[in-house]
Design a protein around this motif. Structure first.
Motif, short mmCIF file in Angstrom:
data_model
loop_
_atom_site.label_atom_id
_atom_site.label_comp_id
_atom_site.label_asym_id
_atom_site.label_seq_id
_atom_site.Cartn_x
_atom_site.Cartn_y
_atom_site.Cartn_z
N ALA A 126 -7.31 16.05 -31.21
CA ALA A 126 -6.80 16.15 -29.85
C ALA A 126 -5.27 16.04 -29.84
O ALA A 126 -4.60 16.58 -28.98
N LEU A 127 -4.76 15.34 -30.85
CA LEU A 127 -3.34 15.04 -30.92
C LEU A 127 -2.55 16.15 -31.63
O LEU A 127 -1.33 16.26 -31.48
N VAL A 128 -3.23 16.98 -32.38
CA VAL A 128 -2.54 17.88 -33.31
C VAL A 128 -1.63 18.88 -32.61
O VAL A 128 -0.57 19.24 -33.12
N GLY A 129 -2.00 19.29 -31.41
CA GLY A 129 -1.20 20.30 -30.72
C GLY A 129 -0.03 19.72 -29.93
O GLY A 129 0.54 20.42 -29.11
N ASP A 130 0.31 18.46 -30.16
CA ASP A 130 1.36 17.76 -29.43
C ASP A 130 1.17 17.91 -27.92
O ASP A 130 1.98 18.54 -27.24
N PRO A 131 0.08 17.33 -27.40
CA PRO A 131 -0.21 17.50 -25.98
C PRO A 131 0.67 16.61 -25.11
O PRO A 131 1.27 15.64 -25.60
N ARG A 132 0.76 16.95 -23.84
CA ARG A 132 1.44 16.08 -22.88
C ARG A 132 0.44 15.12 -22.26
O ARG A 132 0.81 14.12 -21.67
N ARG A 158 -4.81 23.86 -20.89
CA ARG A 158 -5.45 23.54 -22.17
C ARG A 158 -4.44 23.55 -23.32
O ARG A 158 -4.65 22.91 -24.34
N GLY A 159 -3.36 24.30 -23.12
CA GLY A 159 -2.30 24.28 -24.13
C GLY A 159 -1.52 22.98 -24.12
O GLY A 159 -0.89 22.62 -25.10
N TYR A 207 6.46 9.25 -34.34
CA TYR A 207 5.82 10.40 -33.74
C TYR A 207 6.85 11.45 -33.42
O TYR A 207 7.85 11.19 -32.77
N TYR A 259 -8.13 17.18 -25.92
CA TYR A 259 -9.40 16.68 -25.41
C TYR A 259 -10.24 16.13 -26.55
O TYR A 259 -10.44 16.79 -27.56
N PHE A 319 4.12 7.16 -27.93
CA PHE A 319 4.18 8.59 -28.25
C PHE A 319 4.64 9.41 -27.05
O PHE A 319 4.84 10.61 -27.15
N GLY A 320 4.74 8.73 -25.90
CA GLY A 320 5.16 9.47 -24.72
C GLY A 320 4.12 10.45 -24.23
O GLY A 320 4.43 11.47 -23.64
N ILE A 321 2.85 10.16 -24.48
CA ILE A 321 1.78 11.04 -24.06
C ILE A 321 0.94 10.30 -23.01
O ILE A 321 0.56 9.16 -23.23
N SER A 322 0.73 10.95 -21.89
CA SER A 322 -0.13 10.34 -20.89
C SER A 322 -1.57 10.45 -21.34
O SER A 322 -1.95 11.42 -21.99
N PRO A 372 -6.26 26.66 -25.69
CA PRO A 372 -5.75 27.71 -24.81
C PRO A 372 -6.29 29.11 -25.11
O PRO A 372 -5.51 30.05 -25.29
N SER A 399 -4.92 25.51 -31.40
CA SER A 399 -4.07 25.03 -30.32
C SER A 399 -2.81 25.88 -30.19
O SER A 399 -1.98 25.61 -29.32
#
Lengths: 348, 331
Positions: B166-172, B93-94, A39, B98, B202-205, A147, B122
């Motif tokens: 939901a994953l595509v924007g590299d969310p936190r 949202r950035g 990833y 979701y 992935f380090g994503i909460s 956003p 995104s």
């Protein structure tokens, strides 16, 4: 699910019987040995709200012409565009072959019948492509959770569709200009053509903005494409037919140039909203009938603002401001309705 | 209610990234008509995989909408990743991906086109959106089929596309609303595995909303349970599953005899349904029980440490609670 069977990392049974709490390493490296999916974080540039809205607008503009979609999606817009260009091509041929080199198509009206028909078909077919599809597939929560703000979606769609309608109207105008100018002799002739073109382009802009807004607002009422298309087509054709019918009846009853009362026997369809904006609609049914339809209202404004070419309705005469107001009402109700529609759409 | 939250923050001293992912204070949402969706909800969520559990209508969806800054709370406040939900909605949202509960895919486009477009939405530039769409789809296990129209996909593949977008924007932070809905058991297991892998490596909460407790238990570090808009409990899964220091013994017959025998050996057994429960005081307890069963010559069906199920959260049974507390005290 054959796709799943082929996956190199199927569900490990370890999780099913023993729900061991998952540790939370915040770096991928910690458990990378076991699940090295590589990833990668994205730390590049991120676009702001305005740029995202612009991207949505561009995407929607393409889809208005079926670009990026299958061949079927392109059929109607391409044919519509082709028909729309025909008068310009006929004009170019006529100008080139006639001795006088006089244009046969006017900039400010183009050819009204073609324009009304083709724009009705184009909007009825393509406005649902922009908004009804998204409503139907419930994709809006995905937009609203990104956003941008809620209002950005309808505004980007509106901008895209106005641009699409502009292309439909103004490109033929430019072809018309080009076809005439290529045969023109002398700078003064070219200048005369250019002076004719500018009001033509402005009329086209007015058409594009008003018609696109009405089309999108009506399309956004239904997620079912067929219903949306039907609603738009019926609205445009019905009001157009009614306006012409009333205008003819008024002309016949009253005779040319005489003030006539509005015939009360026509029935309710020519209803309230049309006449409420008019101060006293007593004597001029012929002049006022054009208020009913967006097309005739737009043409009335053109004539009011100095368009000289005879249009699709009789000159509104002193009722020009009523036409101006009516066009603004059409635009305001459509844009307001579109925005209100998307304020109500749920996200989950 | 608040002490659970603070107790829970204390459970995580070893968490590598300190800080709170979600924090709500007395969050209340009243809809017109006096419908109360959220009622003074105060809870904080630490990094990791967190389950948001509640029955339908418990307020999960309302909470998610408020967290995304799409709904204004009546009173109270909420923040996500340190940003105020009312003021910094766009920012949040950035940073958040979701995945809605319901179907939200367009059937007549390919997964690649769909996820790429949503990557653009995104805020990714065109090339990055394309690359990340391909990667996201690969991460959720869609390979060649991503060039096919989504309308041809199975339910499991559609759920994967929803996760990919939901994953595509590299969310936190990922907010997943009922990710296993409509899936068969195998599909469920695969989706849970995927979610747990994303959370772990992935380090994503992740916050997973579900009404299925068993699923959350499998993949979550923490559980936040809400009922009728109120916080029922917020705690680590570990504390629930390890709290039980109780051994469950089931014999084919002679439960009565076994109870007496274990009592004589000083294990203080209690009967529950067809099973016998004894307090676990180290390895010796196992031996004592084994010997008792062997001496009586009873057919032993089951002997295992009892794991508290999260279901018990929802049992407002005082006895159950006190037993849990008692077991925890015994540790």
């Amino acid at each position: 699910m054959p796709a799943d069977a082929a996956r190199p990392t199927p569900a490990s049974p370890a999780h099913v019987p023993a729900p061991a709490p998952v540790p939370v390493p915040m770096t991928a490296a910690a458990s990378g040995v076991i699940h090295d999916l590589g990833y990668r974080r994205y730390d590049g540039r991120r676009l702001g709200r305005a740029q995202i809205a612009r991207a949505l607008c561009w995407h929607s503009l393409r889809s208005a012409f079926g670009i990026g979609r299958g061949v079927k999606a392109k059929i109607i817009p391409v044919i519509a565009f082709g028909i729309m260009c025909l008068p310009a091509i006929v004009n170019a041929v006529a100008v080139a072959t006639s001795a006088s080199h006089a244009p046969v198509v006017h900039y400010d009206t183009y050819t009204s019948a073609v324009r009304v028909l083709v724009m009705t078909v184009f909007i009825a077919a393509q406005a649902p492509e922009l908004v009804s599809r998204d409503l139907r597939s419930h994709v809006l929560p995905l937009y609203f959770s990104r956003p941008i703000r809620r209002i950005d979606y309808p505004l980007a769609k509106l901008a895209a569709f106005v641009l699409a309608c502009l292309i439909m109207i103004e490109v033929p105008e430019l072809l018309l200009y080009l076809g005439t100018v290529l045969q023109a002799h002398g700078l003064s002739a070219i200048w005369a053509q250019t002076r004719g073109l500018v009001p033509g382009l402005l009329v086209g802009l007015m058409w594009a903005v008003v018609l696109a807004a009405i089309g999108l607002a009506l399309a956004s009422l239904s997620g079912r494409r067929a219903y949306a298309t039907g609603t738009i087509a019926i609205f445009f054709f019905l009001t157009w037919t009614l306006a012409r019918l009333l205008s003819h009846i008024a002309a016949r009853v009253g005779g040319p140039g005489r003030p006539v009362p509005v015939p009360g026997a026509i029935g309710p369809p020519h209803g309230h909203n049309v006449f409420t904006v008019v101060p006293r609609p007593v004597p001029a049914g012929e002049h006022l009938a054009g208020l009913i339809s967006p097309f005739t209202a737009l043409d009335g404004v053109r004539e009011w603002l100095g368009g000289t070419t005879p249009g699709i309705i009789p000159d509104p005469g002193g009722y020009g401001p009523a036409y101006g107001l009516m066009v603004l009402v059409f635009l305001g109700v459509a844009v307001g309705g579109l925005i209100a529609r998307y304020r109500k759409v749920g996200i989950a | 209610m608040t002490e659970h939250a603070s107790a829970r923050a204390a459970v995580l001293p070893g968490a590598p990234a300190p800080g709170t992912v979600i924090d709500t204070r007395a969050l209340t949402k009243r809809y017109p008509g006096q419908v109360i969706a959220l009622d003074e909800l105060t809870v904080s969520v630490a990094p990791g995989v967190t389950g948001l559990v509640g029955a339908n209508g418990a307020g999960k969806s309302t909470l998610i909408k408020i967290l995304l800054g799409l709904l204004v709370p009546t009173t109270g406040s909420a923040s996500v990743l340190g940003h105020d939900c009312e003021r910094d909605g766009e920012r949040i949202r950035g940073l958040t991906g979701y995945m809605p509960e319901h179907d939200c895919l367009q059937p007549d486009v390919t997964a690649t086109e769909f996820v790429t477009h949503l990557g653009r939405m995104s805020g990714l530039p065109p090339t990055a959106a394309k690359e990340r769409a391909a990667e996201s789809l690969r991460h959720v296990g869609l390979y060649e089929e991503r060039y096919r129209q989504i309308g041809t996909y199975s339910t499991g593949m559609k759920q994967r596309v929803k996760l990919a977008q939901a994953l595509v924007g590299d969310p936190r932070l990922l907010l997943l609303d009922e990710p296993t809905i409509g899936l068969d058991p195998a599909g469920r297991a695969a989706m849970l595995e995927l979610v747990s892998r994303i959370g772990a490596s992935f380090g994503i909460s992740i916050v997973v909303a579900s009404h299925l407790l068993g699923e959350l238990e499998q993949i979550c570090d923490h559980i936040v349970a809400i009922e009728a808009g109120k916080l029922l409990r917020s705690d680590t899964v570990v504390s629930f599953t390890q709290a039980s220091q109780v051994l469950v013994i089931e014999v084919e017959e002679g439960t009565r005899q076994l109870l007496d025998e274990l009592g004589r050996r000083g294990l203080g057994p209690t009967a529950q349904d067809r099973a016998v429960l004894v307090r676990l005081d180290g390895e010796g307890t196992y031996d004592a029980v084994r010997d008792a069963v062997a001496d009586l010559g009873l057919p032993l069906n089951r002997m295992e440490r009892r794991r508290h199920r999260i279901e018990e959260l929802f049992q407002d049974d005082e006895a159950e609670r006190s037993e849990m507390t008692g077991a925890a005290d015994a540790r």
